[in-house]
Write a protein that holds these residues in place. Structure first.
Motif, mmCIF file in Angstrom:
data_model
loop_
_atom_site.group_PDB
_atom_site.id
_atom_site.type_symbol
_atom_site.label_atom_id
_atom_site.label_comp_id
_atom_site.label_asym_id
_atom_site.label_seq_id
_atom_site.Cartn_x
_atom_site.Cartn_y
_atom_site.Cartn_z
ATOM 1 N N GLY A 103 0.817 -1.207 0.000
ATOM 2 C CA GLY A 103 0.000 0.000 0.000
ATOM 3 C C GLY A 103 0.850 1.256 0.000
ATOM 4 O O GLY A 103 1.905 1.301 0.633
ATOM 5 N N PRO A 104 0.443 2.306 -0.695
ATOM 6 C CA PRO A 104 1.162 3.581 -0.640
ATOM 7 C C PRO A 104 0.946 4.233 0.723
ATOM 8 O O PRO A 104 -0.191 4.487 1.117
ATOM 9 C CB PRO A 104 0.523 4.402 -1.762
ATOM 10 N N THR A 105 2.011 4.494 1.435
ATOM 11 C CA THR A 105 1.880 5.046 2.788
ATOM 12 C C THR A 105 2.398 6.470 2.899
ATOM 13 O O THR A 105 2.153 7.130 3.899
ATOM 14 C CB THR A 105 2.626 4.166 3.810
ATOM 15 N N LEU A 110 5.269 9.710 -3.306
ATOM 16 C CA LEU A 110 4.872 9.176 -4.613
ATOM 17 C C LEU A 110 4.585 10.293 -5.604
ATOM 18 O O LEU A 110 4.952 10.205 -6.779
ATOM 19 C CB LEU A 110 3.644 8.281 -4.458
ATOM 20 N N MET A 111 3.937 11.343 -5.146
ATOM 21 C CA MET A 111 3.662 12.482 -6.026
ATOM 22 C C MET A 111 4.955 13.114 -6.525
ATOM 23 O O MET A 111 5.080 13.450 -7.714
ATOM 24 C CB MET A 111 2.847 13.538 -5.271
ATOM 25 N N ASN A 112 5.915 13.261 -5.630
ATOM 26 C CA ASN A 112 7.204 13.855 -6.013
ATOM 27 C C ASN A 112 7.887 13.014 -7.082
ATOM 28 O O ASN A 112 8.484 13.548 -8.025
ATOM 29 C CB ASN A 112 8.111 13.988 -4.797
ATOM 30 N N GLU A 113 7.786 11.700 -6.954
ATOM 31 C CA GLU A 113 8.403 10.804 -7.926
ATOM 32 C C GLU A 113 7.672 10.872 -9.263
ATOM 33 O O GLU A 113 8.301 10.938 -10.327
ATOM 34 C CB GLU A 113 8.396 9.376 -7.387
ATOM 35 N N SER A 152 -1.410 10.467 4.445
ATOM 36 C CA SER A 152 -0.251 9.569 4.465
ATOM 37 C C SER A 152 -0.113 8.898 5.832
ATOM 38 O O SER A 152 0.184 9.569 6.827
ATOM 39 C CB SER A 152 1.024 10.359 4.150
ATOM 40 N N PRO A 153 -0.335 7.583 5.921
ATOM 41 C CA PRO A 153 -0.227 6.887 7.211
ATOM 42 C C PRO A 153 1.106 7.086 7.922
ATOM 43 O O PRO A 153 1.157 7.029 9.150
ATOM 44 C CB PRO A 153 -0.433 5.418 6.816
ATOM 45 N N VAL A 154 2.184 7.345 7.162
ATOM 46 C CA VAL A 154 3.491 7.524 7.808
ATOM 47 C C VAL A 154 3.477 8.689 8.787
ATOM 48 O O VAL A 154 4.297 8.734 9.711
ATOM 49 C CB VAL A 154 4.619 7.745 6.773
ATOM 50 N N ASN A 155 2.547 9.611 8.612
ATOM 51 C CA ASN A 155 2.483 10.786 9.488
ATOM 52 C C ASN A 155 1.617 10.579 10.719
ATOM 53 O O ASN A 155 1.408 11.516 11.494
ATOM 54 C CB ASN A 155 1.968 11.994 8.699
ATOM 55 N N TYR A 156 1.134 9.355 10.908
ATOM 56 C CA TYR A 156 0.255 9.073 12.050
ATOM 57 C C TYR A 156 0.813 7.981 12.964
ATOM 58 O O TYR A 156 0.104 7.516 13.872
ATOM 59 C CB TYR A 156 -1.130 8.654 11.560
ATOM 60 N N VAL A 157 2.043 7.565 12.748
ATOM 61 C CA VAL A 157 2.644 6.525 13.593
ATOM 62 C C VAL A 157 2.606 6.980 15.047
ATOM 63 O O VAL A 157 3.043 8.085 15.375
ATOM 64 C CB VAL A 157 4.092 6.234 13.140
ATOM 65 N N ASN A 158 2.073 6.137 15.910
ATOM 66 C CA ASN A 158 1.935 6.487 17.321
ATOM 67 C C ASN A 158 1.843 5.221 18.164
ATOM 68 O O ASN A 158 1.600 4.130 17.630
ATOM 69 C CB ASN A 158 0.692 7.362 17.511
ATOM 70 N N PRO A 159 1.994 5.323 19.482
ATOM 71 C CA PRO A 159 2.001 4.133 20.338
ATOM 72 C C PRO A 159 0.703 3.339 20.335
ATOM 73 O O PRO A 159 0.702 2.171 20.735
ATOM 74 C CB PRO A 159 2.278 4.720 21.732
ATOM 75 N N SER A 180 7.491 3.980 0.018
ATOM 76 C CA SER A 180 6.278 3.618 0.751
ATOM 77 C C SER A 180 6.590 2.782 1.987
ATOM 78 O O SER A 180 6.734 3.303 3.081
ATOM 79 C CB SER A 180 5.321 2.868 -0.170
ATOM 80 N N SER A 181 6.719 1.473 1.793
ATOM 81 C CA SER A 181 6.887 0.584 2.942
ATOM 82 C C SER A 181 8.194 0.828 3.680
ATOM 83 O O SER A 181 8.248 0.719 4.914
ATOM 84 C CB SER A 181 6.786 -0.877 2.490
ATOM 85 N N ASP A 182 9.259 1.132 2.945
ATOM 86 C CA ASP A 182 10.523 1.459 3.608
ATOM 87 C C ASP A 182 10.340 2.655 4.544
ATOM 88 O O ASP A 182 10.820 2.650 5.687
ATOM 89 C CB ASP A 182 11.608 1.806 2.574
ATOM 90 N N ILE A 183 9.662 3.673 4.051
ATOM 91 C CA ILE A 183 9.463 4.888 4.853
ATOM 92 C C ILE A 183 8.626 4.572 6.090
ATOM 93 O O ILE A 183 8.944 4.997 7.205
ATOM 94 C CB ILE A 183 8.794 5.988 4.015
ATOM 95 N N LEU A 184 7.555 3.812 5.908
ATOM 96 C CA LEU A 184 6.687 3.474 7.034
ATOM 97 C C LEU A 184 7.442 2.657 8.074
ATOM 98 O O LEU A 184 7.375 2.953 9.281
ATOM 99 C CB LEU A 184 5.469 2.693 6.537
ATOM 100 N N TYR A 185 8.151 1.634 7.627
ATOM 101 C CA TYR A 185 8.865 0.781 8.573
ATOM 102 C C TYR A 185 9.926 1.571 9.326
ATOM 103 O O TYR A 185 10.074 1.428 10.550
ATOM 104 C CB TYR A 185 9.503 -0.391 7.828
ATOM 105 N N ASN A 186 10.648 2.432 8.625
ATOM 106 C CA ASN A 186 11.674 3.239 9.278
ATOM 107 C C ASN A 186 11.057 4.228 10.263
ATOM 108 O O ASN A 186 11.624 4.487 11.337
ATOM 109 C CB ASN A 186 12.511 3.988 8.238
ATOM 110 N N ARG A 187 9.888 4.761 9.924
ATOM 111 C CA ARG A 187 9.213 5.690 10.829
ATOM 112 C C ARG A 187 8.796 4.968 12.122
ATOM 113 O O ARG A 187 8.891 5.524 13.219
ATOM 114 C CB ARG A 187 7.998 6.299 10.128
ATOM 115 N N ILE A 188 8.332 3.729 11.978
ATOM 116 C CA ILE A 188 7.943 2.934 13.147
ATOM 117 C C ILE A 188 9.170 2.628 14.007
ATOM 118 O O ILE A 188 9.125 2.728 15.243
ATOM 119 C CB ILE A 188 7.234 1.640 12.705
ATOM 120 N N LYS A 189 10.285 2.284 13.351
ATOM 121 C CA LYS A 189 11.515 2.017 14.101
ATOM 122 C C LYS A 189 12.012 3.263 14.808
ATOM 123 O O LYS A 189 12.462 3.208 15.963
ATOM 124 C CB LYS A 189 12.604 1.481 13.164
#
Length: 230
Positions: A103-105, A110-113, A152-159, A180-189
């Motif tokens: 999924g695009p996160t 993606l828009m920039n690309e 963008s779900p990456v901007n909502y990572v929370n406990p 997408s997924s790389d960014i999300l996973y790194n944000r969670i880490k």
């Protein structure tokens, strides 16, 4: 696309003892964001409100989606109180486990690309508002990227986010994993919650290609949901 077509692909979950429900949500041709996530969260509340009728455990609800559905599953997994409707408002929209398949996160990334190819005559798009993300957000093209941050779900990572299984192919031309997924996973880490995410990169897999339908991948998903929902 008829979302009910997904039910056949989800038969292994029914065989594993899960109640499977197909969620309909408005496409970007029908409505702009946040209509889509509102629909998903409303559907989750509906299932909880009717748990007895459909023999659902209201305390163990997982979400799964591919591509655009993966975007919404990941969004629902954040368990925020944003983008809620009044329907079934007495019930929680919380997700207890999530499987996000390519999924695009990060809609802005993606828009920039995609914007890089606008001057190419052979490009699929030539205006930001015509891209998948642009159609999702809609409105004034000059503010689309800024407004896309809220989608963008990456901007909502929370406990409070639920555990998430992330599956992505390293040969995805539509939603590249590094955007997408790389960014999300790194944000969670970076948030110190690595234990909440399992990330698997499928070698050679494209956007929804056959690699995602191998028995090993299906079992991986079932095992993940078993860990958090059973």
């Amino acid at each position: 696309m008829d979302k009910n077509l997904m039910l056949g692909e989800m038969s292994q979950f029914a065989d594993a003892g899960y109640v499977v429900a197909s969620m309909y949500y408005r496409s970007s041709d029908e409505a702009h964001f946040p209509a889509q996530i509102i629909d998903v969260k409303t559907a989750i509340r509906f299932l909880r409100a009717n748990a007895l009728k459909y023999e659902i455990d209201p305390d163990r609800i997982g979400v799964l989606g591919r591509s655009a559905g993966g975007h919404l599953a990941a969004f629902a997994a954040m368990n925020t109180d944003t983008f809620e409707s009044e329907e079934w408002s007495g019930w929680s929209s919380k997700a207890d486990a999530c499987c996000n398949m390519f999924g695009p996160t990060d809609v802005v990334a993606l828009m920039n690309e995609e914007e890089k190819s606008f001057n190419n005559p052979g490009s699929r798009w030539h205006r930001i508002e015509d891209t998948h993300g642009g159609k999702l957000i809609g409105g004034d093209p000059s503010t689309i990227k800024e407004r896309a941050k809220s989608a963008s779900p990456v901007n909502y990572v929370n406990p409070d986010m639920c555990p998430m299984l992330i599956l992505h192919g390293d040969n995805d031309p539509l939603v590249p994993l590094e955007l997408s997924s790389d960014i999300l996973y790194n944000r969670i880490k970076e948030a110190g919650m690595e234990e909440k995410a399992d990330y698997y990169i499928l070698e050679g897999a494209g956007h929804g290609s056959r690699e995602f339908f191998q028995d090993e991948v299906k079992q991986l998903m079932i095992s993940f949901f078993d860990q958090y929902l059973k």
